[in-house]
Design a protein around this motif. Structure first.
Motif, PDB file in Angstrom:
ATOM      1  N   TRP A   1       1.069  -1.341  -0.289  1.00  0.00           N
ATOM      2  CA  TRP A   1      -0.336   0.273  -0.355  1.00  0.00           C
ATOM      3  C   TRP A   1       0.692   0.867   0.002  1.00  0.00           C
ATOM      4  O   TRP A   1       0.365   2.004  -0.755  1.00  0.00           O
ATOM      5  CB  TRP A   1      -1.225  -0.277   1.279  1.00  0.00           C
ATOM      6  CG  TRP A   1      -0.161  -0.158   2.860  1.00  0.00           C
ATOM      7  CD1 TRP A   1      -0.082  -0.703   3.264  1.00  0.00           C
ATOM      8  CD2 TRP A   1      -0.450   0.924   2.872  1.00  0.00           C
ATOM      9  NE1 TRP A   1       0.688  -0.730   4.229  1.00  0.00           N
ATOM     10  CE2 TRP A   1       0.327   0.693   4.784  1.00  0.00           C
ATOM     11  CE3 TRP A   1      -0.413   2.462   3.533  1.00  0.00           C
ATOM     12  CZ2 TRP A   1       0.742   1.789   4.969  1.00  0.00           C
ATOM     13  CZ3 TRP A   1      -0.057   3.519   3.621  1.00  0.00           C
ATOM     14  CH2 TRP A   1       0.398   2.874   5.722  1.00  0.00           C
TER      15      TRP A   1
ATOM     16  N   ALA B   1       1.707   1.509  -3.440  1.00  0.00           N
ATOM     17  CA  ALA B   1       0.846   2.006  -4.388  1.00  0.00           C
ATOM     18  C   ALA B   1       0.759   3.924  -3.924  1.00  0.00           C
ATOM     19  O   ALA B   1       0.944   4.678  -5.401  1.00  0.00           O
ATOM     20  CB  ALA B   1      -0.654   1.478  -3.691  1.00  0.00           C
ATOM     21  N   ILE B   2       1.177   4.155  -2.921  1.00  0.00           N
ATOM     22  CA  ILE B   2       0.946   5.907  -2.171  1.00  0.00           C
ATOM     23  C   ILE B   2       2.113   6.468  -3.384  1.00  0.00           C
ATOM     24  O   ILE B   2       2.279   7.470  -4.197  1.00  0.00           O
ATOM     25  CB  ILE B   2       1.360   5.516  -1.580  1.00  0.00           C
ATOM     26  CG1 ILE B   2      -0.001   5.370  -0.118  1.00  0.00           C
ATOM     27  CG2 ILE B   2       1.502   7.731  -0.848  1.00  0.00           C
ATOM     28  CD1 ILE B   2       0.229   6.127   1.293  1.00  0.00           C
ATOM     29  N   CYS B   3       3.570   5.877  -3.580  1.00  0.00           N
ATOM     30  CA  CYS B   3       4.619   6.461  -4.171  1.00  0.00           C
ATOM     31  C   CYS B   3       4.092   6.385  -5.180  1.00  0.00           C
ATOM     32  O   CYS B   3       4.612   7.839  -6.266  1.00  0.00           O
ATOM     33  CB  CYS B   3       5.850   5.740  -4.064  1.00  0.00           C
ATOM     34  SG  CYS B   3       6.307   4.721  -2.000  1.00  0.00           S
TER      35      CYS B   3
ATOM     36  N   LEU C   1       1.892   6.646  -6.794  1.00  0.00           N
ATOM     37  CA  LEU C   1       0.666   7.287  -6.796  1.00  0.00           C
ATOM     38  C   LEU C   1       0.751   8.952  -7.058  1.00  0.00           C
ATOM     39  O   LEU C   1       0.832  10.457  -8.321  1.00  0.00           O
ATOM     40  CB  LEU C   1      -0.682   7.418  -5.891  1.00  0.00           C
ATOM     41  CG  LEU C   1      -1.897   8.249  -5.836  1.00  0.00           C
ATOM     42  CD1 LEU C   1      -2.830   8.347  -6.894  1.00  0.00           C
ATOM     43  CD2 LEU C   1      -2.461   8.708  -4.652  1.00  0.00           C
ATOM     44  N   LEU C   2       2.030   9.278  -6.008  1.00  0.00           N
ATOM     45  CA  LEU C   2       2.944  10.571  -5.845  1.00  0.00           C
ATOM     46  C   LEU C   2       3.847  11.778  -7.800  1.00  0.00           C
ATOM     47  O   LEU C   2       3.753  12.019  -7.995  1.00  0.00           O
ATOM     48  CB  LEU C   2       3.876  10.781  -4.619  1.00  0.00           C
ATOM     49  CG  LEU C   2       3.325  10.618  -3.014  1.00  0.00           C
ATOM     50  CD1 LEU C   2       4.286  10.155  -2.484  1.00  0.00           C
ATOM     51  CD2 LEU C   2       2.662  11.960  -3.404  1.00  0.00           C
TER      52      LEU C   2
ATOM     53  N   VAL D   1       3.211   9.431 -10.740  1.00  0.00           N
ATOM     54  CA  VAL D   1       2.502   9.616 -11.533  1.00  0.00           C
ATOM     55  C   VAL D   1       0.439  11.336 -11.349  1.00  0.00           C
ATOM     56  O   VAL D   1       0.792  11.287 -12.575  1.00  0.00           O
ATOM     57  CB  VAL D   1       1.401   8.776 -11.598  1.00  0.00           C
ATOM     58  CG1 VAL D   1       0.084   8.892 -12.952  1.00  0.00           C
ATOM     59  CG2 VAL D   1       2.157   6.878 -11.972  1.00  0.00           C
ATOM     60  N   LEU D   2       0.378  11.580 -10.608  1.00  0.00           N
ATOM     61  CA  LEU D   2      -0.862  12.666 -10.387  1.00  0.00           C
ATOM     62  C   LEU D   2      -0.455  13.953 -11.198  1.00  0.00           C
ATOM     63  O   LEU D   2      -1.208  13.995 -11.929  1.00  0.00           O
ATOM     64  CB  LEU D   2      -1.082  12.673  -8.651  1.00  0.00           C
ATOM     65  CG  LEU D   2      -2.041  13.193  -8.742  1.00  0.00           C
ATOM     66  CD1 LEU D   2      -3.273  12.787  -8.698  1.00  0.00           C
ATOM     67  CD2 LEU D   2      -2.395  13.278  -7.123  1.00  0.00           C
TER      68      LEU D   2
END
Lengths: 611, 184
Positions: A562, A565-567, A569-570, A572-573
């Motif tokens: 998880w 996933a945050i990495c 997200l950071l 790609v966002l």
């Protein structure tokens, strides 16, 4: 292109008091903590003086062209990053939004690093320095175990400051002292950015110039310390073989990139407050050169102090061995000195090898001490603080050092906040009558509340994550789209005309070639290499776990899914906004062209005009 | 200073002093303290004999306790400290570092925060005042503009009000006679 300048001056846009303020703001934004604690480290591990070659090449072909591009764009379009890129082309609006997002994410965690600096600063007024002694354990017979196993400096950083948890998944609690310091830091940022460049322009005189003064003082003092010359020789001895390693070139390219603070949108915001007839070409070259010279200038005192620390550690190691030998062999005091230690060891090894082996002497090697290279927070809060204890008048040096770090970070924060602030001012949601003080207050308050997460026990692991993923990859993507957008969507010819109108001369062949071909290509290569290197090994981190067998070495742990996933997200966002906005505009245009009712209205209005 | 027989004598005296203070019997003499195995390193073994009982040595625990109690006196007699004058097997309790009642960092933090908040309040208040002044100025300019509009209603340099007053004399030649006009 030919719009009259007079009407633009009256558009009510704030402007710099003078050219020097603008240059100082850009320099302050570019010169940050990385110049002090990342560049010397890279120089050291990548072959000393030889690293300057890929560094300069990256500067000439990547750094300066991109810097000129951003400054020229902001100055011409007189808008923040979102507005500027939307004006270049509606399809490129996503680049501006991505820049804005990255500025937001970076502001959040950057100020927490400043919180740590502030915490060390306010603790430097204590005599003796709190990181110089270990606290006692309960029955006062010895020192606290965690502190004793590692060092007092490590203990103060990991336990007293961060109160770090052994794992990124264990959140721990909010550390109240860090929350207080965070509040103070955001209050200082609010004070300085309260009215945009009106207030930062005044503050920058102090925060941009003061670090140079302190660096000079440290330079003079550092060069007088014993062991400084070893440190400097170690830093600058060129090792040309290192140039064969592609990793070195990648590090040089990324360092130049992040060091100049490109693609944050802050530089566009700063130059948008300029008058249009300003020589942005000279500004870009000036800022880039000053930034590089500052990196070099800062590495000299850093390495003098590191050399001093290594030499002192080496002497301590020797002294401990000498005491052990003297005790064992009952030799008179002062018989073995540091100078004749090696001859004595050889003598004793040949005559009494078992006794020597029984002593379990640590081998003392100066090179080994010099090799203990650290970068980042480790350099400032562990290595440097340890060196400061060894100097006479250590409190004064500690105070000076941490104020310098704070000013360096604060001037970079101004650029970050401007990158967030300026586009917001142009957003149609916020009416013109809203006072600027309120907007900046809301930004600072929201950032403070979100940044509270970083004051948890696991906060420093999260800051590492943000730094590695949000503050690196998206910038490369944004910069690539910036250069290709201007070169191929806005067209270089048009851009050159704009620059000619602003500076009075056409950009010469160097700019044409770098903007059109070299910089985009270089950025693409760097991006691909960067991603490849990241994917190759599983993302891991080093955790401080007192219960680990190898303590005080850090424990290598892998990120749970998880967190990974945050990495992702950071990273790609921000990038996702580039295609999203382009797609949005494409769909809008297609829908607009399909709608028949819009056409006749235009036809009518045309007829009305003609008649 | 060099270690010689005089220093050894002083050492014996200090140990005897420590034993006397600890057990508060004044029977321990300097001659009760025996040094042996003195090396160049300046390290040696010593025992304390008890002259009351027949040439037996005082147990080590008592000697340790006595030395521990008077450690600082012994250290200062030789101008040494716990690190340079080591008694093997006697670990010293370390005095805790002095901690002031309010941690120093809180005081500095308080100063920094107060200065910052004062600066923020000053800037906000000055911003509000500036805005009020600007509003007042803009309302002043609005009044001026109204005056301008008022004065615009001047016909050929003659103010309208005066024109109204003068209002023109009704020329009776034209106004009164309706039959003059041709009916449509």
């Amino acid at each position: 292109v030919n719009s009259p300048p007079e009407s633009l001056k009256e558009d009510g846009r704030p402007k710099w008091d003078n050219k020097f303020q603008y240059l100082l703001s850009c320099i302050g934004f570019a010169v940050g903590l990385g110049n002090v604690w990342r560049f010397p480290y890279l120089c050291q591990i990548h072959g000393g003086g030889a690293f300057l070659i890929p560094y300069l090449i990256a500067l000439i072909f990547e750094g300066i062209p991109l810097l000129h591009l951003e400054l020229a764009l902001g100055q011409r379009l007189r808008k923040g990053s979102i507005g500027a890129w939307s004006a270049v082309s509606p399809y490129l609006g996503g680049v501006g939004v991505a820049s804005w997002m990255v500025s937001v994410l970076v502001s959040l965690y950057y100020n927490t690093v400043l919180t740590w600096v502030m915490w060390y600063f306010i603790n430097s007024f204590q005599e003796p320095l709190p990181w110089s002694v270990c606290p006692l354990n309960e029955n006062r017979t010895g020192f606290d175990e965690e502190c004793y196993e590692s060092t007092a400096v490590n203990y103060f950083w990991y336990r007293k400051t961060l109160n770090i948890t052994p794992d990124v998944t264990e959140n721990g609690t909010l550390q109240w002292w860090l929350v207080l310091c965070l509040a103070a830091c955001w209050a200082i940022v609010y004070l300085c950015t309260i009215r945009g460049i009106e207030t930062t322009g005044k503050a920058i005189y102090v925060t941009a110039i003061f670090p140079y003064l302190v660096l000079t003082i440290f330079l003079i003092h550092g060069l007088t310390l014993p062991g400084a010359t070893e440190g400097l020789a170690y830093l600058f001895t060129p090792n040309m073989n290192i140039l064969k390693n592609p990793r070195v070139w990648l590090d040089a390219a990324t360092q130049i990139f992040f060091s100049l603070s490109l693609a944050f949108g802050g530089l566009i915001a700063f130059s948008s407050y300029n008058q249009q007839k300003n020589d942005c070409e000279k500004d870009a070259v000036t800022v880039a050169i000053v930034n590089c010279l500052t990196s070099l200038y800062a590495s000299i005192p850093v390495f003098s102090v590191l050399g001093f620390k290594a030499t002192t550690g080496y002497w301590d190691c020797l002294d401990r061995n000498i005491i052990g030998i003297i005790n064992k062999f009952d030799l008179p005091e002062q018989s073995i000195t540091r100078q004749n230690y090696t001859t004595w060891i050889r003598l004793l090894n040949s005559s009494h090898p078992e006794k020597i082996a029984a002593l379990k002497l640590k081998s003392c090697n100066l090179q080994e001490f010099l090799d203990q290279s650290v970068s980042g927070t480790g350099l400032a809060f562990i290595v440097f603080t340890q060196a400061v204890i060894l100097m006479p008048a250590s409190q004064a040096w500690a105070i000076l050092f941490f104020i310098m770090l704070f000013s360096l970070g604060l001037s970079s924060m101004f650029g970050n906040i401007e990158g967030v602030f300026t586009p917001l001012l142009e957003f149609k949601i916020i009416s013109k009558s809203t006072p600027k003080e309120l907007i900046s207050g809301i930004i600072c308050l929201t950032s403070f509340s979100i940044a509270l997460c970083f004051t948890l026990g696991s906060g420093s692991y999260w800051i590492d994550i943000f730094d590695r993923y949000a503050g690196s990859l998206p910038l490369l993507v944004i910069a690539f789209f910036e250069v290709t957008g201007v070169a191929y969507v806005y067209k270089i010819k048009r851009f050159s005309e704009d620059v000619k109108w602003m500076t009075g001369r056409k950009p010469n062949l160097y700019w044409q070639i770098t903007w059109r071909f070299i910089s985009p290509l270089l950025l693409l290569i760097v991006f691909v290499a960067f991603v490849t290197l990241q994917i190759q090994k599983p993302a891991s981190y080093a955790a401080w776990n007192p219960k680990y067998e190898g303590f005080p070495m850090k424990e290598e742990k892998v990120y749970p899914p998880w967190v990974l996933a945050i990495c992702v997200l950071l990273a790609v966002l921000p990038c996702i906004f580039v295609p999203l906005v382009a797609l949005f505009h494409l769909i809008k245009r297609m829908l607009g062209s399909k709608d028949p009712s819009s056409m006749p209205a235009e036809a009518f209005s045309c007829q009305g005009d003609n008649s | 200073y060099a270690w010689d027989a005089n220093e050894e004598y002083l050492f014996k005296a200090m140990v005897a002093f420590a034993m006397r203070r600890y057990s508060s019997k004044s029977t321990t003499q300097i001659s009760n303290v025996l040094l042996c195995n003195v090396t160049d390193r300046v390290s040696f073994w010593f025992v304390v004999t008890d002259s009351a009982k027949n040439v037996t040595t005082v147990p080590a625990s008592e000697v340790e306790a006595a030395i521990r109690m008077n450690r600082n006196r012994i250290n200062s007699a030789f101008l040494l400290n716990d690190k340079t004058l080591q008694f093997l097997k006697i670990s010293s309790t370390i005095s805790p570092p002095v901690e002031p009642s309010t941690p120093v960092w809180l005081i500095v933090f308080g100063v920094v925060l107060c200065l910052t908040v004062a600066g923020i309040i000053f800037l906000i208040v000055s911003g509000i005042q500036r805005r009020k002044k600007k509003n007042k100025e803009s309302s002043d300019t609005e009044n001026l503009e109204e005056k301008c509009e008022v004065t615009v209603t001047i016909e050929n340099g003659i103010p309208c009000e005066t024109l109204d007053l003068k209002a023109g004399h009704i020329n009776g030649v034209y106004a009164a006679d309706d039959e003059r006009f041709a009916s449509l």
